[in-house]
Design a protein around this motif. Sequence first.
Motif, PDB file in Angstrom:
ATOM      1  N   ARG A  17       0.826  -1.211   0.000  1.00 34.94           N
ATOM      2  CA  ARG A  17       0.000   0.000   0.000  1.00 34.94           C
ATOM      3  C   ARG A  17       0.864   1.265   0.000  1.00 34.94           C
ATOM      4  NH1 ARG A  17      -5.219   1.070   0.373  1.00 34.94           N
ATOM      5  NH2 ARG A  17      -5.846   3.148   1.050  1.00 34.94           N
ATOM      6  N   VAL A  18       1.985   1.236   0.709  1.00 41.05           N
ATOM      7  CA  VAL A  18       2.893   2.380   0.674  1.00 41.05           C
ATOM      8  C   VAL A  18       3.351   2.642  -0.760  1.00 41.05           C
ATOM      9  CG1 VAL A  18       5.181   3.219   1.359  1.00 41.05           C
ATOM     10  CG2 VAL A  18       3.695   2.115   3.043  1.00 41.05           C
ATOM     11  N   LEU A  19       3.755   1.588  -1.456  1.00 40.36           N
ATOM     12  CA  LEU A  19       4.243   1.742  -2.828  1.00 40.36           C
ATOM     13  C   LEU A  19       3.115   2.165  -3.767  1.00 40.36           C
ATOM     14  CD1 LEU A  19       6.527  -1.419  -2.957  1.00 40.36           C
ATOM     15  CD2 LEU A  19       7.263   0.965  -2.734  1.00 40.36           C
ATOM     16  N   ALA A  20       1.926   1.599  -3.578  1.00 40.65           N
ATOM     17  CA  ALA A  20       0.795   1.977  -4.426  1.00 40.65           C
ATOM     18  C   ALA A  20       0.433   3.446  -4.223  1.00 40.65           C
ATOM     19  CB  ALA A  20      -0.407   1.091  -4.120  1.00 40.65           C
ATOM     20  N   GLY A  21       0.489   3.909  -2.979  1.00 38.18           N
ATOM     21  CA  GLY A  21       0.197   5.311  -2.717  1.00 38.18           C
ATOM     22  C   GLY A  21       1.190   6.244  -3.382  1.00 38.18           C
ATOM     23  N   LEU A  22       2.441   5.815  -3.479  1.00 40.21           N
ATOM     24  CA  LEU A  22       3.455   6.610  -4.171  1.00 40.21           C
ATOM     25  C   LEU A  22       3.238   6.601  -5.682  1.00 40.21           C
ATOM     26  CD1 LEU A  22       6.643   5.472  -2.224  1.00 40.21           C
ATOM     27  CD2 LEU A  22       5.531   7.715  -2.067  1.00 40.21           C
ATOM     28  N   ALA A  23       2.859   5.438  -6.212  1.00 40.87           N
ATOM     29  CA  ALA A  23       2.772   5.267  -7.662  1.00 40.87           C
ATOM     30  C   ALA A  23       1.467   5.779  -8.250  1.00 40.87           C
ATOM     31  CB  ALA A  23       2.951   3.791  -8.021  1.00 40.87           C
ATOM     32  N   HIS A  24       0.386   5.736  -7.485  1.00 34.32           N
ATOM     33  CA  HIS A  24      -0.940   6.016  -8.034  1.00 34.32           C
ATOM     34  C   HIS A  24      -1.054   7.380  -8.711  1.00 34.32           C
ATOM     35  CE1 HIS A  24      -5.311   7.205  -7.594  1.00 34.32           C
ATOM     36  NE2 HIS A  24      -5.357   6.161  -8.394  1.00 34.32           N
ATOM     37  N   PRO A  25      -0.512   8.453  -8.146  1.00 34.08           N
ATOM     38  CA  PRO A  25      -0.595   9.742  -8.857  1.00 34.08           C
ATOM     39  C   PRO A  25       0.169   9.759 -10.175  1.00 34.08           C
ATOM     40  CG  PRO A  25      -0.104  10.066  -6.523  1.00 34.08           C
ATOM     41  CD  PRO A  25       0.093   8.609  -6.804  1.00 34.08           C
ATOM     42  N   GLY A  26       1.057   8.790 -10.370  1.00 33.34           N
ATOM     43  CA  GLY A  26       1.803   8.701 -11.623  1.00 33.34           C
ATOM     44  C   GLY A  26       3.253   8.323 -11.398  1.00 33.34           C
ATOM     45  N   LEU A  27       3.659   7.162 -11.907  1.00 35.03           N
ATOM     46  CA  LEU A  27       5.067   6.780 -11.830  1.00 35.03           C
ATOM     47  C   LEU A  27       5.893   7.530 -12.862  1.00 35.03           C
ATOM     48  CD1 LEU A  27       5.318   2.903 -11.312  1.00 35.03           C
ATOM     49  CD2 LEU A  27       6.226   4.707  -9.843  1.00 35.03           C
ATOM     50  N   PHE A  28       5.276   7.853 -13.985  1.00 41.18           N
ATOM     51  CA  PHE A  28       5.986   8.488 -15.089  1.00 41.18           C
ATOM     52  C   PHE A  28       5.240   9.768 -15.477  1.00 41.18           C
ATOM     53  CE2 PHE A  28       5.937   3.826 -15.572  1.00 41.18           C
ATOM     54  CZ  PHE A  28       7.251   3.553 -15.247  1.00 41.18           C
ATOM     55  N   GLU A  29       5.976  10.853 -15.617  1.00 41.85           N
ATOM     56  CA  GLU A  29       5.374  12.120 -16.011  1.00 41.85           C
ATOM     57  C   GLU A  29       5.493  12.289 -17.523  1.00 41.85           C
ATOM     58  OE1 GLU A  29       5.805  15.061 -12.176  1.00 41.85           O
ATOM     59  OE2 GLU A  29       7.449  15.021 -13.614  1.00 41.85           O
ATOM     60  N   GLY A  30       4.352  12.473 -18.190  1.00 45.70           N
ATOM     61  CA  GLY A  30       4.373  12.703 -19.630  1.00 45.70           C
ATOM     62  C   GLY A  30       4.621  11.424 -20.411  1.00 45.70           C
ATOM     63  N   PRO A  31       4.651  11.531 -21.742  1.00 47.57           N
ATOM     64  CA  PRO A  31       4.886  10.354 -22.594  1.00 47.57           C
ATOM     65  C   PRO A  31       6.318   9.855 -22.467  1.00 47.57           C
ATOM     66  CG  PRO A  31       4.874  12.360 -23.908  1.00 47.57           C
ATOM     67  CD  PRO A  31       4.454  12.763 -22.525  1.00 47.57           C
ATOM     68  N   LEU A  32       6.480   8.548 -22.609  1.00 47.90           N
ATOM     69  CA  LEU A  32       7.808   7.958 -22.572  1.00 47.90           C
ATOM     70  C   LEU A  32       8.403   7.998 -23.981  1.00 47.90           C
ATOM     71  CD1 LEU A  32       7.164   4.871 -20.262  1.00 47.90           C
ATOM     72  CD2 LEU A  32       8.024   7.127 -19.661  1.00 47.90           C
ATOM     73  N   VAL A  33       9.601   8.518 -24.083  1.00 49.10           N
ATOM     74  CA  VAL A  33      10.228   8.715 -25.391  1.00 49.10           C
ATOM     75  C   VAL A  33      11.298   7.646 -25.611  1.00 49.10           C
ATOM     76  CG1 VAL A  33      11.508  10.305 -26.860  1.00 49.10           C
ATOM     77  CG2 VAL A  33       9.807  11.189 -25.238  1.00 49.10           C
ATOM     78  N   ALA A  34      11.112   6.850 -26.646  1.00 49.99           N
ATOM     79  CA  ALA A  34      12.116   5.840 -26.995  1.00 49.99           C
ATOM     80  C   ALA A  34      13.343   6.520 -27.587  1.00 49.99           C
ATOM     81  CB  ALA A  34      11.534   4.844 -27.993  1.00 49.99           C
TER      82      ALA A  34
END
Length: 424
Positions: A17-34
Amino acid sequence: MTERSDNPRYDRRAASRVLAGLAHPGLFEGPLVAPEPRRIEFTCTALRTEPNSHLTYSQRLYLDRFMRPCLPYQVTSATHRIAWTDSDGIPNTGHYRADGLGPIVPIAMREAVLVLWHALNANTTLAQRIAALGPREHAVLDGTTTDHEPLEIFRVGIEATGRALAQHALLARQTPYRSAAEFARGIHGSGLFAAVATRWYWELQASTYRRGMIPVTLATQPDGTVRYTAETVATLRAMKDTTIADAHTVMRRATRVEGLSVADAIAKYHDDLDLISRQYALLPSGTRPACLAATPHQLDGAHYSILPVVVDRFVTVFAEIAARCEIAEVAVELDEATADGPATAEDRVFYVPDMTCRHCVGTITGVLESMDVEVAEIDLISKRVVAEFRSPRNRVRAFEAIRDGGYNPVADRPQTAQPSESAV
């Protein structure tokens, strides 16, 4: 950062739950660029199997010792091992089958991992949420996970996603998928990333991946998806149950017979529990472990778990990279004029970037000593090894033996150390 608690506690659901609370607002900001298309060169070596067997010596030893009750026929082995340097300048090693999708899968997988890692590191709001964690949250992570820092836990979870894809690519011929991108989407649509998270135990996935083996058989369904066979599901469950029982046996002996505290027992039997997983040693009797990334939570009025978020992003990035990446095999040959001459001072020193714990040190030392190569020095922090090789050819053969054990020795100092494994 808030001060940490001196009383870590083991609680898998709370840690999740600690990790989910950190990740839920967004693990990645914006589109991922290859990354831009680039040419990646690799070297390739055919695996040497034992006589009358499809397994190498290292694979058989690991199967016999740590995969009870799995049998040899239930394991698929790679046919080739490759080595290459990724776009971050880090040496890597991987495996593929000649009758499968080829070396593009492990190479593109690694590049996709790097893209997600860089995006994770660039997420400033995630960093702020991590910095705001209190002593109670840190105590749960410290007591439950192998890596305690949330960013490292997320990084290793991303790496585990990539491992699962590359490892299942050894079974590509058992599926209807005929390209790397199609395979990744098919494995995702079939739910196999979740199957790894819920059915496998952590060390099995990491260690069998490093050795180029997978204890799985796939069956194609009428809708074009693939599933584990009933025999595979039963065998994975039996291996997991055996691993849990082994871990509990170690802890019972240490705490009840020797009278050690839990902390002292873990410290004394670190090497044993590193292999059979500390998380299972601490698991209450009669309960089954749940993957932290796959555990669902109710957040903002909806069910949420981390795994689908990571897998969705990973597969999208991987498919783009696999379609654009150019790979080329290059040959590395010994100079026959000097191959059997005395080893130079420079030949004695090498590095192992994926050497992360005392078990790794013991494994690499054991491999070298089994070849009558004396280990003069081995340092876990710098990843540096000094060994008394007899000749350049002896060194090459020792490197091959170390790679058979799942590690990637390199001549030059690694730029950065790879993250250690975590109980995500």
